[in-house]
Design a protein around this motif. Structure first.
Motif, short mmCIF file in Angstrom:
data_model
loop_
_atom_site.label_atom_id
_atom_site.label_comp_id
_atom_site.label_asym_id
_atom_site.label_seq_id
_atom_site.Cartn_x
_atom_site.Cartn_y
_atom_site.Cartn_z
N PRO A 121 -4.76 -1.00 3.14
CA PRO A 121 -5.75 -0.33 2.53
C PRO A 121 -7.27 -0.37 2.83
N SER A 122 -7.55 -1.63 3.55
CA SER A 122 -9.04 -1.66 4.17
C SER A 122 -8.85 -2.69 5.07
N ASN A 123 -10.10 -3.25 5.78
CA ASN A 123 -10.09 -4.21 6.75
C ASN A 123 -9.44 -5.36 6.61
N LEU A 136 -4.07 0.01 11.55
CA LEU A 136 -5.21 0.77 11.06
C LEU A 136 -5.54 0.51 9.69
N SER A 137 -6.88 0.18 9.32
CA SER A 137 -7.44 0.49 7.99
C SER A 137 -7.44 1.61 7.40
N TRP A 138 -6.91 2.05 6.54
CA TRP A 138 -7.12 3.43 5.71
C TRP A 138 -8.64 3.86 5.46
N ALA A 139 -9.20 2.81 4.96
CA ALA A 139 -10.57 2.94 4.49
C ALA A 139 -11.55 3.31 5.74
N PHE A 148 0.85 -0.94 -0.08
CA PHE A 148 -0.09 -0.17 0.08
C PHE A 148 0.93 1.30 -0.02
N GLU A 149 0.26 2.24 -0.80
CA GLU A 149 1.22 3.40 -0.83
C GLU A 149 0.80 4.61 0.24
#
Length: 260
Positions: A97-99, A132-135, A61-62
């Motif tokens: 990026p997500s969960n 942490l999930s960014w979404a 993930f960036e």
């Protein structure tokens, strides 16, 4: 043995990039509720977090500047009124990026365990990293009225862990404050478990540690509702965090701030 402290004190504070205001004003609803003196401290806290925290990206993930600033601002909200300037014992922030889907044995609360896979938006490790999930992070910052914020939740756990015990009671000033906290939170926790709550989601009844983390989310996200339905709990959180989110909301609406 004090060389590290001398080095820290001699270093200039990291600089808050003025362009970050655009990121926060558009993506973090609580940023616009802060008063000038609060903003000044928040800028310092955010800059320190962004520049001194170890950042890790999962799954290739960036990690952009926006992601770092948004996470830093939400984590810093919890420190705004405290005599703490940095998350010293957080070794890194790992951003997905997500969960995330986890496997293996894990607790479901009340001393029970399961091996069923679970999906998480965040996770705090004692004297270790915060995942942490960014979404979920972006969604919680943009839509606080929905009551959930994974950054507030996981960093509330880290405050709880400061005394070495994950029990829903962060370090407090004195014995009287500790007893009042335990009395109020135990009553609210037992009610959530037995009857549910119009403002605290059921997950708050998983354990006393989760109760504190969920209550922290609601304290910042739905303070007026917490004032109405759990006034004693709101008062304890206001005293601990040394902030009054309900007063901020009323001020924005042109109303009168609540009395101390």
């Amino acid at each position: 043995m004090f060389d590290w402290l001398k080095s820290r004190l001699s270093r200039p504070d990291p600089i808050f990039d003025p362009s970050w205001h655009n990121i926060l004003n558009s993506g973090f609803q609580h940023w616009s509720t802060l008063q000038p003196d609060e903003l000044a401290r928040m800028e310092l806290l955010v800059a320190r977090f962004v520049h001194t925290m170890r950042w890790e990206a999962a799954n290739r993930f960036e990690l952009t500047e926006e992601i770092k600033v948004m996470i830093a601002a939400q984590a810093s909200m919890l420190l705004l009124g405290l005599d703490i300037d940095e998350w010293h014992d957080v070794t890194s922030v790992i951003v997905h990026p997500s969960n995330v889907r986890l496997r293996g044995t894990h607790s479901t609360g009340a001393g029970t365990f399961t091996t069923s896979p679970r999906v998480i938006a965040g996770q705090a490790h004692y004297q270790g990293p915060v995942l942490l999930s960014w979404a979920a992070t972006r969604h919680g910052a943009k839509f606080p009225d929905r009551g959930q914020n994974v950054v507030y939740h996981e960093f509330a756990h880290r405050l709880d862990m400061l005394d070495g015990t994950v029990d829903g009671t962060p370090p407090l000033d004195d014995v009287d404050a500790q007893q009042r906290w335990v009395d109020v939170c135990t009553t609210a926790y037992d009610t959530v478990r037995a009857e549910g709550s119009p403002v605290l989601r059921d997950y708050a009844g998983t354990s006393t540690a989760e109760f504190f983390a969920v209550a922290t989310e609601v304290f910042f996200n739905r303070p007026l509702d917490l004032c109405e339905h759990e006034p004693a709990l709101y008062r304890e959180l206001r005293i601990y965090y040394r902030q009054d989110p309900a007063a901020r909301h009323r001020a924005l609406a042109g109303g009168t701030p609540p009395a101390p």
